[in-house]
Design a protein around this motif. Structure first.
Motif, PDB file in Angstrom:
ATOM      1  N   ASN A   1     -25.134  -6.163  63.338  1.00  0.00           N
ATOM      2  CA  ASN A   1     -23.689  -6.246  63.501  1.00  0.00           C
ATOM      3  C   ASN A   1     -22.977  -5.447  62.414  1.00  0.00           C
ATOM      4  O   ASN A   1     -23.412  -5.418  61.269  1.00  0.00           O
ATOM      5  CB  ASN A   1     -23.259  -7.712  63.448  1.00  0.00           C
ATOM      6  N   PHE A   2     -21.865  -4.792  62.775  1.00  0.00           N
ATOM      7  CA  PHE A   2     -21.114  -3.943  61.847  1.00  0.00           C
ATOM      8  C   PHE A   2     -22.011  -2.879  61.222  1.00  0.00           C
ATOM      9  O   PHE A   2     -22.019  -2.687  60.001  1.00  0.00           O
ATOM     10  CB  PHE A   2     -20.439  -4.784  60.755  1.00  0.00           C
ATOM     11  N   SER A   3     -22.762  -2.205  62.071  1.00  0.00           N
ATOM     12  CA  SER A   3     -23.652  -1.164  61.567  1.00  0.00           C
ATOM     13  C   SER A   3     -23.870  -0.098  62.643  1.00  0.00           C
ATOM     14  O   SER A   3     -23.415  -0.220  63.772  1.00  0.00           O
ATOM     15  CB  SER A   3     -25.007  -1.767  61.156  1.00  0.00           C
ATOM     16  N   PHE A   4     -24.524   0.951  62.258  1.00  0.00           N
ATOM     17  CA  PHE A   4     -24.984   2.000  63.161  1.00  0.00           C
ATOM     18  C   PHE A   4     -26.248   2.548  62.521  1.00  0.00           C
ATOM     19  O   PHE A   4     -26.342   2.578  61.289  1.00  0.00           O
ATOM     20  CB  PHE A   4     -23.913   3.097  63.306  1.00  0.00           C
ATOM     21  N   PRO A   5     -27.272   2.948  63.291  1.00  0.00           N
ATOM     22  CA  PRO A   5     -27.363   3.028  64.757  1.00  0.00           C
ATOM     23  C   PRO A   5     -27.301   1.645  65.425  1.00  0.00           C
ATOM     24  O   PRO A   5     -27.750   0.654  64.855  1.00  0.00           O
ATOM     25  CB  PRO A   5     -28.725   3.674  64.989  1.00  0.00           C
ATOM     26  N   ARG A   6     -26.745   1.631  66.633  1.00  0.00           N
ATOM     27  CA  ARG A   6     -26.675   0.438  67.463  1.00  0.00           C
ATOM     28  C   ARG A   6     -27.283   0.726  68.827  1.00  0.00           C
ATOM     29  O   ARG A   6     -27.283   1.870  69.292  1.00  0.00           O
ATOM     30  CB  ARG A   6     -25.228  -0.021  67.637  1.00  0.00           C
TER      31      ARG A   6
END
Length: 695
Positions: free
Chosen positions: A207-212
């Motif tokens: 959550n609240f990140s990338f890569p997703r």
């Protein structure tokens, strides 16, 4: 629309909280969007007609955003934006969060209890009326006069029209007031939602990140007169593979930013508001997790609340990181110093506005003192997130019934603003909705709230005698929840329609409890309005006047939960903690999956692996200026085609509440290609694929 002059460039620098203004910066209102600047920055050729189509295709859905994608009322938003609807329609035996909701026909689409959707149809300036209403007044008289005037304006514009909603919106923290008129839909039905695991792959860790790798998308449908609404103005669906560097626009209703706060105000947020809210959210999260682990039934009940509180906590963590970042705060301080120098250089302006910075600084010790009681007992602080009553739905219904009865006995202009005639339709919609109520969860929330209120206000606070008497938080919460009948919508309707006489005659324990709470909680609110809200509004209005005098008005205001347009490009980032390209694919999902939660692929999605092109882009990152409330926002190109829906941002992006930084701010988007793949190859929703015009 004015071109970007040197003065406006300086204004943008200041309003960016001291950082160099970036081309992508700004959550712009639709009546003041910088068309020329956007076209020059992106190489696009949009015009006013394009803006109007985008506005009329954009939807506000609860606390989220959405976009119309067909002529028959079909709307795309995020799966997490329909999570409450899904939970309300589910049972432990038929849990749509586990199975997904994929109705075979339009007749099988189910109404979301209490769901409403709105389209912004008109914006009118009412600044002169609102400023005149508060002229010469101070304290609570000032706030109440402004509230009464807003209610009159709204009632004059919309009257009793159930198909419209009017809202007076404060912009530039009181520098401007606009009347927003919405087309309102009170019949909103769920048309498709994937398995929850398909939308939340990676869980809180991702959550609240990338890569997703999340298909965080869903469809609702707008209905009128028990038939799908006619929506000839809508976004065209484009499921082509996205291209890095493509200019995009994001249209949605971001919740709130605090970029125009002074440094003194931000220090209060950093030192008082966020620490308290984070501590409380952390404990509520822990209690909910413990509760969910006690049984399968509890796990079902707590799934949606846990997701919500985890989002709140992580968002606060990112914002705290910004406010304790010395470089970030120094940049903001430099911006404020520049603004003050410009004002000081104009003697006439200085004489006219006085010292709004000093006035706001003088309010902060009072705000710090009053915040805990206001947040816990009354809510509505405008700066915090702690839920009154612990977020207990039964408690909130009881408060609405008691307050509503008491306020409706007064003339509309003399009421608390949320109970003005112009706003009663929305109150009734939420009150009469048929929602499931889980006593065990309600008791947990009330117990937590009573316990934390006693802890923060201390046992010596005289208000604790009313809140708890001689009972413990455990026994009082259990007694109130066990004996109340407010879970029955027919009971709530009868009490509402019976007015104050019915409320005062009721023997429901929650109604009796809320009646006893009115004196202390209303006193807290009155004190806050007189000593915090009114002087803050007064000084903020003067600060806005100074800003307009120094820089003009072609700058963007803070976000207020109303429709905005921002823009940027499809791109990754290359800064510490965020080094990645702009795309993820289904092949990346398969590679990331471990089979163990939270990296277990949703069963139906996993079963369809052989039918899915692994190179299809699932999620992408764009440099648009978004924040909480932007969830579900349609991401569109110059041609007015929808390319996806915003569903998240990164932890570093949470500083966006206080200032935009193109190097780190990234919105996370679920692509139309991923949604098309899910509809066609996973959930068998060919009828929706056809409606979207996909060949």
């Amino acid at each position: 629309m004015r071109h970007l002059t040197p003065a406006l460039a300086a204004a943008l620098l200041t309003l960016a909280a001291g950082s160099a203004a970036q081309a992508e910066e700004g959550m712009w209102t639709f009546d003041n969007f910088p068309i020329a600047r956007a076209n020059a920055t992106l190489g696009t050729n949009i015009d006013q007609a394009w803006l109007d189509r985008v506005r009329l295709s954009s939807v506000k859905f609860g606390g989220c955003s959405a976009g119309i994608v067909s002529a028959e009322g079909l709307v795309m938003t995020n799966n997490h934006c329909v999570a409450t609807c899904v939970a309300n329609l589910s049972t432990q035996a038929v849990n749509y969060a586990e199975t997904g909701f994929a109705p075979r026909s339009r007749e099988d689409e189910l109404k979301c209890p209490g769901g409403t959707a709105e389209i912004l149809t008109d914006i009118a300036d009412v600044t002169e009326r609102m400023h005149a209403a508060g002229a010469g007044l101070e304290g609570q008289a000032f706030t109440r006069a402004r509230d009464a005037e807003a209610g009159r304006i709204e009632q004059e514009a919309c009257g009793g029209d159930a198909g419209r909603r009017c809202q007076v919106v404060s912009l530039y923290r009181g520098g401007q007031f606009k009347l927003y008129t919405y087309k309102k839909y009170s019949d909103v039905r769920l048309a498709w939602a994937p398995e929850d695991r398909a939308a939340t792959f990676g869980g809180d860790l991702d959550n609240f990140s990338f890569p997703r790798f999340a298909i965080d998308a869903a469809f609702i449908r707008l209905y009128e007169n028990d038939a799908p609404a006619a929506t000839p103005t809508h976004f065209r669906w484009n499921a082509d593979k996205p291209v890095e560097g493509t200019p995009v626009f994001v249209s949605g209703s971001p919740g709130a930013t605090q970029r125009l706060l002074t440094q003194d105000q931000l220090f209060t947020v950093r030192d008082v508001v966020l620490p308290m809210d984070q501590l409380l959210a952390s404990e509520l999260r822990g209690r909910l997790i413990r509760f969910s682990e006690e049984s399968e039934e509890n796990a079902f009940i707590a799934m949606d609340p846990i997701s919500g509180i985890e989002n709140t906590y992580k968002r606060g963590r990112g914002r705290m990181a910004a406010l304790i970042d010395s470089q970030f705060m120094a940049t903001r301080a430099a911006g404020e110093a520049d603004f003050r120098r410009r004002v000081a250089a104009d003697a006439a302006l200085t004489t006219r506005i006085g010292d709004p910075w000093g006035e706001l600084g003088a309010v902060q010790p009072v705000l710090r003192e009053l915040y805990p009681a206001m947040a816990l007992l009354e809510g509505g602080t405008g700066v915090g997130t702690t839920p009154v009553g612990g977020g207990s739905q039964l408690f909130l219904w009881a408060r609405t019934l008691v307050r509503g009865a008491q306020e409706r006995a007064k003339p509309s202009a003399g009421r608390l603003p949320e109970y003005a005639d112009s706003r009663l339709a929305a109150v009734q919609s939420g009150l009469f909705a048929e929602r499931p109520v889980y006593p065990s969860l309600e008791q947990l929330r009330l117990e937590w709230w009573l316990s934390k209120t006693r802890e923060w206000l201390t046992v010596d606070d005289p208000r604790l005698g009313v809140l708890l008497g001689e009972e413990s938080p455990e026994s009082r919460s259990a007694r109130l929840v066990e004996a109340t009948t407010l879970g029955d919508p027919t009971v709530r309707r009868a009490l509402w329609e019976g007015g104050l006489a019915a409320i005062e005659a009721s023997d429901d324990p929650l109604i009796r409890y809320l009646l006893t709470l009115q004196e202390p909680t209303r006193a807290v609110r009155s004190d806050w309005e007189a000593r915090v809200e009114a002087p803050t509004a007064r000084a903020s209005e003067q600060l806005a006047a100074a800003r307009f005098a120094a820089y003009g008005d072609s700058v963007y205001p803070d976000a207020t939960g109303t429709l905005r347009l921002t823009y940027g490009r499809i791109e990754g980032t290359d800064v510490p903690g965020q080094r990645w390209g702009p795309f993820t694919t289904f092949d990346g999902l398969w590679a990331r999956a471990t089979g163990a939660a939270p990296f277990n692929v949703a069963p139906k999605l996993l079963a369809a692996r052989g039918r899915i092109d692994g190179d299809t882009v699932m999620n992408m990152a764009v440099s648009s200026d978004t924040i909480g409330g932007s969830s579900g926002s349609p991401v569109v190109n110059e041609a007015g085609e929808i390319l996806g829906a915003n569903f998240d941002s990164t932890v570093l992006t949470q500083r966006n509440a206080y200032g935009y930084d193109v190097k780190v701010n990234r919105s996370v988007i679920v692509t139309t290609g991923a949604v098309t793949t899910a509809l066609r190859d996973v959930y068998g929703m060919e009828r929706l694929v056809e409606e979207l015009g996909v060949r």
